[in-house]
Scaffold this active site. Structure first.
Site, short mmCIF file in Angstrom:
data_model
loop_
_atom_site.label_atom_id
_atom_site.label_comp_id
_atom_site.label_asym_id
_atom_site.label_seq_id
_atom_site.Cartn_x
_atom_site.Cartn_y
_atom_site.Cartn_z
CD GLU A 368 -3.11 -0.98 1.29
OE1 GLU A 368 -3.67 -0.06 2.01
OE2 GLU A 368 -3.97 -2.00 1.83
N1 CAA Z 1 -3.79 10.91 -2.86
C1 CAA Z 1 -4.44 11.31 -3.66
N2 CAA Z 1 -4.64 11.46 -5.33
C2 CAA Z 1 -2.71 11.60 -5.07
C3 CAA Z 1 -2.32 10.93 -4.48
C4 CAA Z 1 -2.91 10.49 -2.89
N3 CAA Z 1 -2.08 10.17 -2.19
N4 CAA Z 1 -0.97 10.51 -5.04
C5 CAA Z 1 -1.06 11.31 -5.93
N5 CAA Z 1 -2.55 11.49 -6.45
C6 CAA Z 1 -2.93 11.91 -7.75
C7 CAA Z 1 -2.42 13.24 -8.10
O1 CAA Z 1 -3.14 14.45 -7.61
C8 CAA Z 1 -2.17 13.26 -9.37
O2 CAA Z 1 -3.88 14.02 -9.84
P1 CAA Z 1 -4.12 15.23 -10.93
O3 CAA Z 1 -3.77 14.72 -11.96
O4 CAA Z 1 -6.03 14.96 -10.78
O5 CAA Z 1 -3.96 16.16 -10.19
C9 CAA Z 1 -2.05 11.72 -9.98
O6 CAA Z 1 -2.66 11.28 -8.90
C10 CAA Z 1 -1.02 11.62 -10.37
O7 CAA Z 1 0.03 12.09 -9.55
P2 CAA Z 1 1.71 12.65 -9.80
O8 CAA Z 1 1.17 13.28 -10.82
O9 CAA Z 1 1.85 12.95 -8.21
O10 CAA Z 1 2.52 10.91 -10.33
P3 CAA Z 1 3.42 10.81 -9.89
O11 CAA Z 1 3.43 9.17 -11.26
O12 CAA Z 1 4.54 11.68 -9.82
O13 CAA Z 1 3.58 9.59 -8.43
C11 CAA Z 1 2.65 8.31 -6.83
C12 CAA Z 1 2.35 9.18 -7.87
C13 CAA Z 1 2.10 8.98 -5.64
C14 CAA Z 1 3.85 7.53 -6.97
C15 CAA Z 1 1.48 6.84 -7.28
O14 CAA Z 1 1.86 6.27 -8.11
C16 CAA Z 1 1.90 5.45 -6.11
O15 CAA Z 1 0.51 6.10 -4.97
N6 CAA Z 1 2.32 4.88 -5.81
C17 CAA Z 1 2.17 3.84 -5.18
C18 CAA Z 1 1.38 2.91 -5.16
C19 CAA Z 1 0.76 2.02 -4.12
O16 CAA Z 1 0.72 2.09 -2.98
N7 CAA Z 1 0.98 1.19 -4.48
C20 CAA Z 1 -0.11 -0.42 -3.34
C21 CAA Z 1 -0.64 -1.67 -3.85
S1 CAA Z 1 -2.56 -1.83 -3.71
C22 CAA Z 1 -1.65 -2.67 -2.46
O17 CAA Z 1 -0.21 -2.73 -1.91
C23 CAA Z 1 -2.72 -3.33 -2.00
C24 CAA Z 1 -2.82 -4.93 -1.38
O18 CAA Z 1 -2.92 -5.31 -1.96
C25 CAA Z 1 -2.44 -4.92 0.02
#
Ligand code: CAA
Length: 384
Positions: A368
């Protein structure tokens, strides 16, 4: 500021503690060794109303607040995180997303049974399919495609590290519809697991949470009706991120439980084990460890509560949830390692629970959103 829990919250905490001690503790070492899904425990959890504890009663949930969810997650994770991860995914990543962004028809058909956790007498849970072999932390770069084909989409690709991968009945699948639009071309879909074209891979042989079923899932020309898309066209990535913010509170609470479980075991052992003529907690070397454990755990708990409180009060909880997960998971890793140290050689063998808790702690720094991703989220927020 009021740190006092309500009567209802205390009651939920007690119920979760009793469930963990009476139903999860017996056999937990064996289930871990055999990588056995705690199915019986999950069915009991569903009966307690904990698999959809935050869903409103209108959709078959228990209508409890996020603080109660943190309390329950902590108690269950003290004992068996293979149970609590299923509870967390079903509550936070599946039910919450459907309740907030699903259509009324989607809620009636899917949310209601998912909130109950049982359908036709069988376990009925969901899974969240975002991660891919080449898109874990870098989640905007989805390879799985969902091509618009008239009244339906066709999904192709592979998802991996999927919690509840084989036991879930419903998948929430994130996939790319339009590659020219970046993350604005991503959609989220409700897909039933028994849809033709879905293949569930072998169960991952993991370091920790070995009872939980983690699988890769392949999609070959899987047909999904248009009405199963969640939210407007192109909302899928925002759906995933918004959903994960709440998920991170659940995993923070899981990490908190792993830490406090290990701490309680270390404290009890330090009173019973004697060296140099006295119980080991009377040695400053051990007492300082216990003091530091207790302090780190309390700060993790406060962060979990703050994130939960912000969510319950409809405030932006993104940053606090990331802080809670970052701090609680680091605390879990550190406390469990120290708890093994307090146990000495006994901590290194599988008959003592701290060994398993130390292995379970590691995943909380990874899933996550890794600790590095949490730092990105926090860093971007404080420098914006
Ligand atoms: N909350 C809400 N919106 C968010 C956010 C957050 N925490 N983080 C990013 N966003 C939104 C941004 O506002 C943007 O939206 P808009 O274009 O509408 O403004 C969009 O997402 C893209 O964000 P970025 O431009 O910042 O994109 P990025 O590529 O630079 O970064 C990231 C994105 C934050 C790294 C994201 O890819 C991320 O969170 N990665 C981790 C993914 C993750 O947590 N995976 C877990 C897998 S699920 C799991 O583990 C489940 C299980 O089975 C236990």
């Amino acid at each position: 500021m009021d740190f006092k829990l309500t009567e209802e919250q205390l009651m939920i905490q007690r119920a979760a503690r009793e469930f963990a001690q009476q139903q999860c503790l017996p056999g937990v070492i064996d289930r871990d060794e055999k990588q056995q899904l705690p199915k019986e425990q999950l069915l009991q959890l569903a009966e307690l109303g904990f698999l959809g504890m935050m869903v409103s009663p209108e959709y078959g949930g228990a209508g409890m607040d996020t603080v109660s969810y943190v309390l329950a997650m902590e108690e269950i994770s003290k004992v068996d995180s293979s149970v609590s991860v299923c509870m967390s995914v079903n509550n936070s990543l599946v039910c919450w997303g459907l309740e907030h962004y699903g259509t009324e028809a989607q809620k009636q058909q899917y949310l209601k049974p998912l909130a109950h956790g049982i359908k036709d007498g069988q376990l009925y849970t969901g899974a969240f399919l975002l991660s891919e072999p080449e898109a874990g932390s870098d989640a905007t770069h989805q390879h799985t495609s969902a091509i618009d084909n008239g009244d339906h989409y066709i999904i192709n690709g592979v998802k991996n590290w999927i919690t509840n991968g084989s036991s879930a009945s419903v998948y929430l699948v994130i996939a790319q519809t339009d590659y020219t639009k970046g993350h604005k071309g991503i959609n989220a879909f409700i897909v039933e697991k028994n849809t033709p074209g879905i293949t569930v891979g072998a169960k991952e042989n993991k370091m920790g949470i070995r009872g939980s079923d983690t699988h890769a899932i392949s999609f070959t020309d899987v047909k999904v009706a248009k009405e199963n898309r969640i939210g407007a066209e192109g909302f899928g990535f925002n759906f995933a991120m918004n959903t994960l913010n709440g998920g991170r509170i659940g995993i923070a609470a899981q990490a908190l439980g792993i830490a406090s479980g290990a701490y309680e075991l270390a404290l009890a052992y330090s009173k019973q084990r004697k060296t140099f003529g006295k119980p080991i907690h009377e040695h400053q070397a051990i007492q300082f460890k216990l003091a530091e454990m207790a302090t780190k755990i309390e700060t993790a708990r406060l962060l979990c509560f703050k994130a939960a409180w912000e969510k319950d009060n409809h405030l932006d909880y993104t940053t606090t949830a990331a802080m809670a997960k970052l701090h609680a998971s680091d605390t879990a890793m550190w406390v469990t390692t120290e708890a093994v140290q307090v146990h000495g050689g006994y901590g290194f063998v599988k008959e003592f629970h701290v060994e398993r808790l130390m292995r379970d702690a590691k995943i909380t720094q990874i899933y996550e959103g890794t600790s590095e991703i949490q730092k990105m989220v926090i860093g971007r927020s404080i420098t914006r």
